[in-house]
Each structure stands twice: as C-alpha cells, then as structure tokens.
Motif scaffolding. Structure first.
Motif, PDB file in Angstrom:
ATOM      1  N   ILE A  61     -76.633  51.014  84.063  1.00 39.23           N
ATOM      2  CA  ILE A  61     -76.824  51.742  85.435  1.00 39.23           C
ATOM      3  C   ILE A  61     -78.174  51.151  85.991  1.00 39.23           C
ATOM      4  N   ASP A  62     -77.901  50.430  86.992  1.00 44.97           N
ATOM      5  CA  ASP A  62     -79.347  49.894  87.860  1.00 44.97           C
ATOM      6  C   ASP A  62     -79.866  50.994  88.716  1.00 44.97           C
ATOM      7  N   GLY A  63     -79.132  51.881  89.159  1.00 40.94           N
ATOM      8  CA  GLY A  63     -79.906  52.834  89.811  1.00 40.94           C
ATOM      9  C   GLY A  63     -78.859  54.006  90.329  1.00 40.94           C
ATOM     10  N   THR A  64     -79.405  55.096  90.987  1.00 44.65           N
ATOM     11  CA  THR A  64     -78.772  56.121  91.534  1.00 44.65           C
ATOM     12  C   THR A  64     -79.220  56.668  92.843  1.00 44.65           C
ATOM     13  N   ALA A  65     -78.452  57.068  93.631  1.00 42.32           N
ATOM     14  CA  ALA A  65     -79.130  57.694  94.994  1.00 42.32           C
ATOM     15  C   ALA A  65     -78.277  58.394  95.616  1.00 42.32           C
ATOM     16  N   GLU A  66     -78.609  58.835  96.944  1.00 46.99           N
ATOM     17  CA  GLU A  66     -77.529  59.520  97.710  1.00 46.99           C
ATOM     18  C   GLU A  66     -77.672  58.774  99.188  1.00 46.99           C
ATOM     19  N   ILE A  67     -76.389  58.884  99.773  1.00 50.11           N
ATOM     20  CA  ILE A  67     -76.624  58.359 101.282  1.00 50.11           C
ATOM     21  C   ILE A  67     -76.084  59.464 101.943  1.00 50.11           C
ATOM     22  N   GLU A  68     -76.832  59.650 103.204  1.00 51.90           N
ATOM     23  CA  GLU A  68     -76.554  60.875 104.213  1.00 51.90           C
ATOM     24  C   GLU A  68     -76.223  60.300 105.493  1.00 51.90           C
ATOM     25  N   THR A  89     -70.560  43.482  84.198  1.00 51.21           N
ATOM     26  CA  THR A  89     -69.619  44.367  84.829  1.00 51.21           C
ATOM     27  C   THR A  89     -69.210  45.441  83.795  1.00 51.21           C
ATOM     28  N   ASN A  90     -70.050  46.318  83.121  1.00 52.54           N
ATOM     29  CA  ASN A  90     -69.706  47.185  82.322  1.00 52.54           C
ATOM     30  C   ASN A  90     -69.249  48.602  83.025  1.00 52.54           C
ATOM     31  N   TYR A  91     -67.899  48.745  83.411  1.00 57.55           N
ATOM     32  CA  TYR A  91     -67.351  49.844  83.724  1.00 57.55           C
ATOM     33  C   TYR A  91     -67.803  51.125  83.354  1.00 57.55           C
ATOM     34  N   HIS A  92     -67.812  51.204  81.971  1.00 55.08           N
ATOM     35  CA  HIS A  92     -67.997  52.437  81.242  1.00 55.08           C
ATOM     36  C   HIS A  92     -69.380  53.001  81.451  1.00 55.08           C
ATOM     37  N   THR A  93     -70.147  52.209  81.800  1.00 60.44           N
ATOM     38  CA  THR A  93     -71.444  52.866  81.996  1.00 60.44           C
ATOM     39  C   THR A  93     -71.507  53.699  83.516  1.00 60.44           C
ATOM     40  N   ALA A  94     -70.923  53.149  84.386  1.00 61.77           N
ATOM     41  CA  ALA A  94     -70.683  53.841  85.493  1.00 61.77           C
ATOM     42  C   ALA A  94     -69.896  55.286  85.303  1.00 61.77           C
ATOM     43  N   VAL A  95     -68.632  55.051  84.853  1.00 62.32           N
ATOM     44  CA  VAL A  95     -68.044  56.273  84.554  1.00 62.32           C
ATOM     45  C   VAL A  95     -68.516  57.271  83.928  1.00 62.32           C
ATOM     46  N   ASN A  96     -69.301  57.002  82.989  1.00 63.16           N
ATOM     47  CA  ASN A  96     -70.160  57.773  82.225  1.00 63.16           C
ATOM     48  C   ASN A  96     -71.312  58.666  83.122  1.00 63.16           C
ATOM     49  N   VAL A  98     -71.324  58.850  86.589  1.00 62.51           N
ATOM     50  CA  VAL A  98     -70.779  59.897  87.240  1.00 62.51           C
ATOM     51  C   VAL A  98     -70.309  61.251  86.521  1.00 62.51           C
ATOM     52  N   ILE A  99     -69.845  61.098  85.405  1.00 62.88           N
ATOM     53  CA  ILE A  99     -69.514  62.313  84.738  1.00 62.88           C
ATOM     54  C   ILE A  99     -70.666  63.035  84.671  1.00 62.88           C
ATOM     55  N   GLU A 100     -71.662  62.575  84.128  1.00 63.99           N
ATOM     56  CA  GLU A 100     -73.207  63.163  83.981  1.00 63.99           C
ATOM     57  C   GLU A 100     -73.524  63.820  85.060  1.00 63.99           C
ATOM     58  N   HIS A 101     -73.352  63.185  86.074  1.00 64.96           N
ATOM     59  CA  HIS A 101     -73.918  63.796  87.728  1.00 64.96           C
ATOM     60  C   HIS A 101     -72.959  64.799  87.948  1.00 64.96           C
ATOM     61  N   TYR A 102     -71.797  64.694  87.878  1.00 64.42           N
ATOM     62  CA  TYR A 102     -70.688  65.713  88.201  1.00 64.42           C
ATOM     63  C   TYR A 102     -70.847  66.808  87.578  1.00 64.42           C
ATOM     64  N   LYS A 103     -71.041  66.959  86.324  1.00 60.75           N
ATOM     65  CA  LYS A 103     -71.371  68.225  85.401  1.00 60.75           C
ATOM     66  C   LYS A 103     -72.769  68.657  85.592  1.00 60.75           C
ATOM     67  N   ALA A 104     -73.748  68.004  86.021  1.00 59.02           N
ATOM     68  CA  ALA A 104     -74.956  68.501  86.236  1.00 59.02           C
ATOM     69  C   ALA A 104     -74.968  69.178  87.610  1.00 59.02           C
ATOM     70  N   SER A 105     -74.091  68.777  88.542  1.00 57.24           N
ATOM     71  CA  SER A 105     -74.066  69.225  90.023  1.00 57.24           C
ATOM     72  C   SER A 105     -73.866  70.570  90.270  1.00 57.24           C
ATOM     73  N   GLY A 106     -73.064  71.158  89.243  1.00 55.73           N
ATOM     74  CA  GLY A 106     -72.383  72.527  89.165  1.00 55.73           C
ATOM     75  C   GLY A 106     -71.366  72.778  90.406  1.00 55.73           C
ATOM     76  N   CYS A 132     -60.081  57.378  79.732  1.00 54.20           N
ATOM     77  CA  CYS A 132     -59.216  58.371  78.824  1.00 54.20           C
ATOM     78  C   CYS A 132     -60.022  59.674  78.597  1.00 54.20           C
ATOM     79  N   GLU A 133     -61.259  59.625  78.429  1.00 58.74           N
ATOM     80  CA  GLU A 133     -61.917  60.718  78.199  1.00 58.74           C
ATOM     81  C   GLU A 133     -62.249  61.624  79.491  1.00 58.74           C
ATOM     82  N   ALA A 134     -62.253  60.793  80.510  1.00 58.00           N
ATOM     83  CA  ALA A 134     -62.715  61.553  81.881  1.00 58.00           C
ATOM     84  C   ALA A 134     -61.127  62.107  82.364  1.00 58.00           C
ATOM     85  N   ALA A 135     -60.028  61.829  81.793  1.00 62.53           N
ATOM     86  CA  ALA A 135     -58.900  62.528  82.288  1.00 62.53           C
ATOM     87  C   ALA A 135     -58.635  63.746  82.279  1.00 62.53           C
TER      88      ALA A 135
END
Length: 212
Positions: A61-68, A89-96, A98-106, A132-135
C-alpha cells in the motif's frame, strides 16, 4: 440511478488506484484524475458524505487518502507525487486495505469499490484468496482496466466469473466482482457509458445479498 435499478440505494464508493510502474503515463496525463472525478460524481449519487476513500497500491500500500467534492481538482496528481517509488501489482494488498478501512468506518451501507489497474496481479493466488475471503462482506469489487484490451495480462480479470479458484458457491458465497475494460485512452469513454458498464452487476449483487 433509476436506470440502473439503484433508485434510493445508498453505498460507499471506494477508489483503488494501481501505482505499478506502467501506470506512470496515466497519472501524468490526467487520466487517473479524470477517473477520480467520475468516482466522486458517482459517490454524490450514492453516498451523502461527499467523500471517496482512495487506496494507492503497487507492491504494497503506497498510501491512502480521501478526495472530496470541494477539494478534488489536481488532488490525485498531488497525492501521487508524494508517494515515491512505483512498484509491482499486488491486488491482494489493496483488497485487504479496503476491507480494513470499511470495517473501521462503522458504516452499515454496502461498498462499491472501483478497482483500477493496467495489468494482471503479480500474486494471482493471493488475489484469488483475498477476493474469496471478501465475498462474505458487503463489498462489491468493480475492476476497471486501462491499456490494450487485447493484452493477455487481463485474462485474470476476464475470467473472474469462470475461474475455478473463484467459483460460486464453492469458493465464494456470492459473485462479488465485475470487470470493464476502458481501453488505451479511458478519458474517451463517455461518463454515461462508464457508469452503465461499471454498474451492470451491482444491482444483481445487492439482490443476491438480500436473498442470503
């Protein structure tokens, strides 16, 4: 949204951006910024927050942010320029991520994840495992390809629905992915066409989740 069967539907829109070395030109010429603007416009219809969480990935993961909506012009170029080395190009790092961010968002709303890439996952098995784990989560992954539509590297994405490693229901409880190729110059794809293509499978996924 009514045309897509999504009238009244709420969803958090995420944007995942590939920062592998081959993406350099798409960041430089404004193509990635254009996509971010389209993601924000979609978010404005599905989510009242007016923000889109963004995940930049390559080897890690190179970085995370929000755009508004009130602060998006040139924002992708600004963020990209601050992130340093472009890797693989490691897709799985990005999938994980997003999952982490989504769970933390509430949030209790489902998420529509626009996952942009210009190539195959470096670690195919890891990508399959992550999807598969994200399904089991309320996350729909809409892959959006940039580049040569004939490139063999996109076979992984073309075969998401038919891959034995991602079979439904043996490996995934529900089909949680879609794929659209935007071509060599994605900016030439009209907004209406882009939204029509990337939202094709989302209503069916929502219905499948509601049916358990």
């Amino acid at each position: 949204m009514r045309a897509h069967g999504l009238a009244g539907q709420r969803a958090v829109v995420y944007l995942v951006l590939d920062r592998s070395g081959s993406m350099r030109g798409y960041f430089k010429d404004g193509t990635v910024q254009h996509l971010a603007d389209q993601a924000l416009a979609l978010s404005a219809r599905l989510d009242t927050s007016g923000t889109v969480p963004v995940v930049f990935f390559s080897t890690d993961i190179d970085g995370t942010a929000e755009i508004e909506l009130d602060h998006h012009t040139g924002r992708i170029e600004e963020l990209h320029g601050s992130l340093g080395h472009m890797g693989r190009t490691n897709y799985h790092t990005a999938v994980n991520a997003v999952i982490e961010h989504y769970k933390a968002s509430g949030t209790t709303d489902p998420a529509f994840v626009i996952f942009q890439t210009d190539g195959a996952p470096t670690a195919k098995t890891a990508a399959e495992k992550a999807l598969c784990e994200a399904a089991g989560l309320p996350l729909f992954w809409q892959f959006l390809a940039f580049g040569d539509p004939e490139a063999k590297g996109f076979d992984f994405l073309r075969k998401l629905d038919t891959s034995p490693a991602l079979a439904v229901p043996e490996k995934r409880a529900v089909d949680n992915t879609g794929f659209f190729h935007a071509g060599l110059d994605p900016r030439t794809v009209a907004d209406a066409e882009l939204y029509g293509e990337i939202l094709k499978k989302f209503p069916g996924w929502l219905a499948a989740r509601e049916q358990g």
